[in-house]
Every structure is written in structure tokens, then in C-alpha cells.
Write a protein that holds these residues in place. Structure first.
Motif, PDB file in Angstrom:
ATOM      1  N   VAL A 148       0.849  -1.186   0.000  1.00  0.00           N
ATOM      2  CA  VAL A 148       0.000   0.000   0.000  1.00  0.00           C
ATOM      3  C   VAL A 148       0.888   1.240   0.000  1.00  0.00           C
ATOM      4  CG1 VAL A 148      -1.807   1.266   1.204  1.00  0.00           C
ATOM      5  CG2 VAL A 148      -1.779  -1.237   1.272  1.00  0.00           C
ATOM      6  N   ILE A 149       0.761   2.080  -1.036  1.00  0.00           N
ATOM      7  CA  ILE A 149       1.574   3.287  -1.116  1.00  0.00           C
ATOM      8  C   ILE A 149       0.736   4.567  -1.035  1.00  0.00           C
ATOM      9  CG2 ILE A 149       3.407   2.149  -2.415  1.00  0.00           C
ATOM     10  CD1 ILE A 149       2.311   3.436  -4.946  1.00  0.00           C
ATOM     11  N   ASP A 150      -0.583   4.438  -1.148  1.00  0.00           N
ATOM     12  CA  ASP A 150      -1.432   5.631  -1.036  1.00  0.00           C
ATOM     13  C   ASP A 150      -2.879   5.216  -0.775  1.00  0.00           C
ATOM     14  OD1 ASP A 150      -2.110   8.273  -0.946  1.00  0.00           O
ATOM     15  OD2 ASP A 150      -2.095   8.597  -3.113  1.00  0.00           O
ATOM     16  N   ILE A 151      -3.557   5.981   0.076  1.00  0.00           N
ATOM     17  CA  ILE A 151      -4.974   5.746   0.372  1.00  0.00           C
ATOM     18  C   ILE A 151      -5.717   7.059   0.126  1.00  0.00           C
ATOM     19  CG2 ILE A 151      -6.676   5.060   2.097  1.00  0.00           C
ATOM     20  CD1 ILE A 151      -4.434   3.598   3.580  1.00  0.00           C
ATOM     21  N   ARG A 152      -6.564   7.083  -0.890  1.00  0.00           N
ATOM     22  CA  ARG A 152      -7.315   8.285  -1.225  1.00  0.00           C
ATOM     23  C   ARG A 152      -8.807   8.040  -1.010  1.00  0.00           C
ATOM     24  NH1 ARG A 152      -4.292  11.731  -5.899  1.00  0.00           N
ATOM     25  NH2 ARG A 152      -2.158  11.276  -5.241  1.00  0.00           N
ATOM     26  N   VAL A 153      -9.581   9.087  -1.222  1.00  0.00           N
ATOM     27  CA  VAL A 153     -11.013   9.003  -0.919  1.00  0.00           C
ATOM     28  C   VAL A 153     -11.694   7.954  -1.788  1.00  0.00           C
ATOM     29  CG1 VAL A 153     -13.192  10.272  -0.890  1.00  0.00           C
ATOM     30  CG2 VAL A 153     -11.081  11.394  -0.159  1.00  0.00           C
ATOM     31  N   PHE A 154     -11.330   7.875  -3.047  1.00  0.00           N
ATOM     32  CA  PHE A 154     -12.040   6.994  -3.967  1.00  0.00           C
ATOM     33  C   PHE A 154     -11.305   5.693  -4.273  1.00  0.00           C
ATOM     34  CE2 PHE A 154     -13.531  11.317  -5.062  1.00  0.00           C
ATOM     35  CZ  PHE A 154     -14.864  11.144  -4.748  1.00  0.00           C
ATOM     36  N   TYR A 155     -10.021   5.644  -4.115  1.00  0.00           N
ATOM     37  CA  TYR A 155      -9.296   4.411  -4.415  1.00  0.00           C
ATOM     38  C   TYR A 155      -8.011   4.333  -3.592  1.00  0.00           C
ATOM     39  CZ  TYR A 155      -6.621   7.548  -7.472  1.00  0.00           C
ATOM     40  OH  TYR A 155      -5.868   8.578  -7.950  1.00  0.00           O
ATOM     41  N   THR A 156      -7.503   3.101  -3.500  1.00  0.00           N
ATOM     42  CA  THR A 156      -6.243   2.827  -2.819  1.00  0.00           C
ATOM     43  C   THR A 156      -5.239   2.333  -3.855  1.00  0.00           C
ATOM     44  OG1 THR A 156      -7.315   2.269  -0.721  1.00  0.00           O
ATOM     45  CG2 THR A 156      -5.108   1.387  -1.083  1.00  0.00           C
ATOM     46  N   THR A 157      -4.011   2.816  -3.764  1.00  0.00           N
ATOM     47  CA  THR A 157      -2.979   2.468  -4.740  1.00  0.00           C
ATOM     48  C   THR A 157      -2.005   1.461  -4.151  1.00  0.00           C
ATOM     49  OG1 THR A 157      -3.125   4.686  -5.721  1.00  0.00           O
ATOM     50  CG2 THR A 157      -1.189   3.372  -6.263  1.00  0.00           C
ATOM     51  N   LEU A 158      -1.767   0.376  -4.913  1.00  0.00           N
ATOM     52  CA  LEU A 158      -0.820  -0.656  -4.518  1.00  0.00           C
ATOM     53  C   LEU A 158       0.338  -0.703  -5.506  1.00  0.00           C
ATOM     54  CD1 LEU A 158      -3.153  -3.720  -3.705  1.00  0.00           C
ATOM     55  CD2 LEU A 158      -2.534  -1.814  -2.220  1.00  0.00           C
ATOM     56  N   LEU A 159       1.537  -0.973  -4.987  1.00  0.00           N
ATOM     57  CA  LEU A 159       2.675  -1.308  -5.835  1.00  0.00           C
ATOM     58  C   LEU A 159       2.665  -2.826  -5.951  1.00  0.00           C
ATOM     59  CD1 LEU A 159       5.212  -0.481  -7.388  1.00  0.00           C
ATOM     60  CD2 LEU A 159       6.491  -0.635  -5.233  1.00  0.00           C
ATOM     61  N   GLU A 160       2.298  -3.324  -7.121  1.00  0.00           N
ATOM     62  CA  GLU A 160       2.008  -4.744  -7.304  1.00  0.00           C
ATOM     63  C   GLU A 160       3.224  -5.628  -7.074  1.00  0.00           C
ATOM     64  OE1 GLU A 160      -0.281  -7.395 -10.697  1.00  0.00           O
ATOM     65  OE2 GLU A 160       1.337  -6.058 -11.315  1.00  0.00           O
ATOM     66  N   VAL A 161       2.978  -6.777  -6.441  1.00  0.00           N
ATOM     67  CA  VAL A 161       3.986  -7.829  -6.311  1.00  0.00           C
ATOM     68  C   VAL A 161       3.361  -9.130  -6.813  1.00  0.00           C
ATOM     69  CG1 VAL A 161       5.102  -6.735  -4.324  1.00  0.00           C
ATOM     70  CG2 VAL A 161       3.318  -8.427  -3.949  1.00  0.00           C
ATOM     71  N   GLY A 162       4.228 -10.073  -7.196  1.00  0.00           N
ATOM     72  CA  GLY A 162       3.721 -11.356  -7.676  1.00  0.00           C
ATOM     73  C   GLY A 162       3.323 -11.308  -9.138  1.00  0.00           C
ATOM     74  N   ASN A 163       2.108 -11.795  -9.421  1.00  0.00           N
ATOM     75  CA  ASN A 163       1.614 -11.916 -10.796  1.00  0.00           C
ATOM     76  C   ASN A 163       2.570 -12.782 -11.605  1.00  0.00           C
ATOM     77  OD1 ASN A 163       0.332 -11.502 -13.314  1.00  0.00           O
ATOM     78  ND2 ASN A 163      -0.442  -9.544 -12.617  1.00  0.00           N
ATOM     79  N   TRP A 164       3.219 -12.251 -12.647  1.00  0.00           N
ATOM     80  CA  TRP A 164       4.139 -13.075 -13.434  1.00  0.00           C
ATOM     81  C   TRP A 164       5.528 -13.164 -12.773  1.00  0.00           C
ATOM     82  CZ3 TRP A 164       2.993  -8.026 -14.883  1.00  0.00           C
ATOM     83  CH2 TRP A 164       4.054  -7.144 -14.946  1.00  0.00           C
ATOM     84  N   VAL A 165       5.755 -12.365 -11.728  1.00  0.00           N
ATOM     85  CA  VAL A 165       7.023 -12.407 -11.001  1.00  0.00           C
ATOM     86  C   VAL A 165       6.846 -13.316  -9.789  1.00  0.00           C
ATOM     87  CG1 VAL A 165       8.745 -11.069  -9.750  1.00  0.00           C
ATOM     88  CG2 VAL A 165       7.597 -10.085 -11.741  1.00  0.00           C
ATOM     89  N   GLU A 166       7.727 -14.276  -9.616  1.00  0.00           N
ATOM     90  CA  GLU A 166       7.572 -15.267  -8.561  1.00  0.00           C
ATOM     91  C   GLU A 166       8.069 -14.741  -7.216  1.00  0.00           C
ATOM     92  OE1 GLU A 166       9.414 -18.872  -9.698  1.00  0.00           O
ATOM     93  OE2 GLU A 166       8.078 -19.252 -11.391  1.00  0.00           O
ATOM     94  N   ALA A 167       7.612 -15.440  -6.156  1.00  0.00           N
ATOM     95  CA  ALA A 167       8.094 -15.226  -4.786  1.00  0.00           C
ATOM     96  C   ALA A 167       7.841 -13.816  -4.281  1.00  0.00           C
ATOM     97  CB  ALA A 167       9.574 -15.577  -4.687  1.00  0.00           C
ATOM     98  N   ASP A 168       6.720 -13.239  -4.626  1.00  0.00           N
ATOM     99  CA  ASP A 168       6.269 -11.969  -4.039  1.00  0.00           C
ATOM    100  C   ASP A 168       7.241 -10.818  -4.260  1.00  0.00           C
ATOM    101  OD1 ASP A 168       4.134 -13.402  -3.140  1.00  0.00           O
ATOM    102  OD2 ASP A 168       4.909 -13.679  -1.115  1.00  0.00           O
ATOM    103  N   GLN A 169       7.846 -10.732  -5.425  1.00  0.00           N
ATOM    104  CA  GLN A 169       8.689  -9.584  -5.737  1.00  0.00           C
ATOM    105  C   GLN A 169       7.923  -8.618  -6.625  1.00  0.00           C
ATOM    106  OE1 GLN A 169      12.534 -11.395  -7.077  1.00  0.00           O
ATOM    107  NE2 GLN A 169      13.330 -10.432  -5.215  1.00  0.00           N
ATOM    108  N   SER A 170       8.366  -7.357  -6.610  1.00  0.00           N
ATOM    109  CA  SER A 170       7.613  -6.289  -7.268  1.00  0.00           C
ATOM    110  C   SER A 170       7.639  -6.431  -8.786  1.00  0.00           C
ATOM    111  CB  SER A 170       8.193  -4.930  -6.866  1.00  0.00           C
ATOM    112  OG  SER A 170       7.563  -3.886  -7.578  1.00  0.00           O
ATOM    113  N   THR A 171       6.488  -6.093  -9.400  1.00  0.00           N
ATOM    114  CA  THR A 171       6.409  -6.044 -10.866  1.00  0.00           C
ATOM    115  C   THR A 171       6.693  -4.640 -11.391  1.00  0.00           C
ATOM    116  OG1 THR A 171       4.035  -5.490 -10.894  1.00  0.00           O
ATOM    117  CG2 THR A 171       4.638  -7.837 -10.827  1.00  0.00           C
ATOM    118  N   GLY A 172       6.606  -3.635 -10.503  1.00  0.00           N
ATOM    119  CA  GLY A 172       6.804  -2.252 -10.919  1.00  0.00           C
ATOM    120  C   GLY A 172       5.528  -1.546 -11.343  1.00  0.00           C
ATOM    121  N   ARG A 173       4.400  -2.268 -11.362  1.00  0.00           N
ATOM    122  CA  ARG A 173       3.131  -1.656 -11.780  1.00  0.00           C
ATOM    123  C   ARG A 173       2.384  -1.085 -10.579  1.00  0.00           C
ATOM    124  NH1 ARG A 173      -0.163  -5.726 -15.605  1.00  0.00           N
ATOM    125  NH2 ARG A 173      -0.428  -6.784 -13.580  1.00  0.00           N
TER     126      ARG A 173
END
Length: 300
Positions: free
Chosen positions: A126-151
Motif C-alpha cells: 500500500v503506497i497511497d490511500i485516497r477518498v475513492f481508491y487505494t494504490t498498490l505497488l504490485e507484487v507477484g503476478n508473473w514475477v515469482e516469490a512476491d517480488q515487485s512487478t513495478g506496476r
């Protein structure tokens, strides 16, 4: 010339000018407050939270003052709000749900800035919490072992009411991880289990185990939760291709891949020195009945 065209006796003109003045003044105040925060607050998390709180306060003050400016009769505020609420409920129900979700997040705090969570099938920090949405710096997805994707992923706050939320950081502050090793049936699986367990202890973090133990004691006062073991443990399971030895151990949320790499390297080196331990993999066997068995219908 413009001043001549403006009729300051017109109530609409006066309200527009007054509303604009309020917005400009509060913006300038907010600008200097945020500048002061950036210069004085060194902690990154507290600085970001303070800026967010300042923006919320300014928005709230502007809304209240401008509402009273444009109301002809302040006593009609209740009636006005009633009609406004009904209209908003129909036209802006998703927006209102986002605001309600934001209030729930702010008041109940199921997660905070810096927490690693999985929300609506998205994992991230979690990098930001706003009134309408919360922003995450994604980890996992196509990257294994819970490392950041950069999205960056923006999740509407209304999702808090309809999707499961997993918090990796709260509670223990660490997670249980498992690594599986498959050895052949002919291998000395007892020796393999002993090596795996010893390696788990070699790479275990005592401060993590102690911290988890303290947090469990604290959490047990509010939740029906109980753990009796925080040290590494090994399990044995029979698989189709061999004997599987599973190592279960505690690790930091953001060090899972590092710990896996260290343990895997150690196991590879130790198994290499063992003559009676071999890794297994899916294999197939061709069975010839005429060579290994009896002929159909044979009496022998």
C-alpha cells in the motif's frame, strides 16, 4: 473594463467571488502547511499521512463554507441535504460506496501505508490511500516469490465491502513458508528429512520467532488464536514419483525469496555429498508382459 461589467450588487456575482476567494485562501494555507510538513517531518510514512490529512481537512472546510454561502436560508439546510442525499444515492451510488469504503479503511484500519496486502486478487504494498481508491505497488503476478512487478494498481475503496482482504504485515509481521524436496523411493528419506530440518534451523531467524511469539500472546487477548510451535518443522509425504520432504518455517514478509534461495542452495550442496540421496522427478516405466510376466492362459 471587466470590473465595469461586473455587478457587485448581483447576489450570484458576490457568491462566485466569495467562493473563489475561499478556495484560493484555503489552497494557499494548505500549500504552506504541506511545505512545512515536507521540511520538518523526516519519517516518510508520517510525512505522507500528514499531507493526506491536510488535503482532507481543506476539502472539508471548503465544502462546509461554500455550502453555507450558496444556501439562501441556512435553516433549510436539513431539507436541502435530504433532497441532495436522495439524488446522490441514485446517481452516484458507486462514488458514495467508495467514500464509505474510505471511511471504513480510515476508522477501522484493516491496513495502512506500507502494509503488504492481497485485495481483490491483487497483491502489493500500500503506497497511497485516497477518498475513492487505494494504490498498490504490485507484487507477484508473473514475477515469482512476491517480488515487485513495478506496476501501480488502483483499487476502488468500495471493494472493501465485497472482496476478501489479506494482510501479510499485520498480526505476526511474518509468514509461514514451505519448500518441498522430492527424493527417490530408493533414497534414505530419513536422512533427507534430517538434513532438511537442520538446514531450516540454520537459516531460521530467532528474532522473527520471538516476535511472532510475543504477537500471538498479544493477539490471543482479542482473538481466539493459538500457536504452539514457531520453529522449523519437516513433513514427509509419499508421492507418485518419490518421497516428498516439506520444510515449514517462519520468514519475514519481504524476505521469502531470499530465504528460499539460501535454503535451496544449502540443500543442493548437502544432497550432493550424500551417496544415498537423489532427487526424484516424474518418470515412466515400460512393462513388457512377455518378458517380465507370464503369458495369458499359461499354466506355469
Amino acid at each position: 473594463m471587466i470590473m465595469d461589467a461586473l455587478n457587485f450588487d448581483d447576489p450570484l456575482i458576490r457568491k462566485l467571488i466569495l467562493s473563489t476567494g475561499i478556495v484560493v485562501i484555503t489552497y494557499l494555507i494548505g500549500f504552506w502547511v504541506v511545505r512545512f510538513i515536507n521540511n520538518k517531518v523526516e519519517d516518510f510514512k508520517r510525512r505522507h499521512q500528514s499531507r493526506r490529512f491536510t488535503y482532507y481537512i481543506i476539502f472539508f472546510i471548503d465544502s462546509i463554507i461554500i455550502t453555507f454561502i450558496w444556501l439562501e436560508d441556512p435553516s433549510s439546510l436539513t431539507t436541502y441535504l435530504g433532497f441532495l442525499s436522495a439524488g446522490l444515492a441514485l446517481a452516484l451510488h458507486q462514488v458514495l460506496l467508495n467514500i464509505a469504503g474510505w471511511l471504513l479503511i480510515i476508522l477501522r484500519r484493516p491496513f495502512g501505508l506500507g502494509d503488504r496486502i492481497e485485495w481483490d486478487q491483487v497483491q502489493g504494498d500500500v503506497i497511497d490511500i485516497r477518498v475513492f481508491y487505494t494504490t498498490l505497488l504490485e507484487v507477484g503476478n508473473w514475477v515469482e516469490a512476491d517480488q515487485s512487478t513495478g506496476r501501480l494498481v488502483n483499487i476502488p475503496n468500495s471493494t472493501i465491502f465485497k472482496a476478501a482482504l489479506f494482510n501479510y504485515t499485520r498480526g505476526f509481521g511474518c509468514i509461514w513458508n514451505e519448500i518441498k524436496f522430492l527424493v527417490t523411493f530408493e533414497s534414505d528419506w530419513e536422512r533427507a528429512k534430517k538434513i532438511v530440518l537442520e538446514t531450516g534451523y540454520e537459516h531460521s531467524e530467532e528474532e522473527i520467532e520471538e516476535r511472532a511469539r510475543r504477537r500471538i500472546i498479544k493477539m490471543s487477548k482479542n482473538y481466539m488464536i493459538k500457536y504452539g510451535k514457531f520453529t522449523p518443522i519437516a513433513y514427509v509425504e509419499i508421492k507418485s514419483s518419490g518421497v516428498q520432504v516439506t520444510l515449514r518455517y517462519l520468514t519475514s514478509v519481504r524476505k521469502r525469496r531470499i530465504s528460499e534461495n539460501q535454503i535451496n542452495e544449502s540443500i543442493l550442496k548437502k544432497f550432493k555429498d550424500e551417496d544415498n540421496i537423489e532427487f526424484a522427478y516424474p518418470t515412466s516405466r515400460l512393462y513388457r508382459r512377455t518378458e517380465e510376466g507370464k503369458f495369458l492362459g499359461s499354466n506355469e
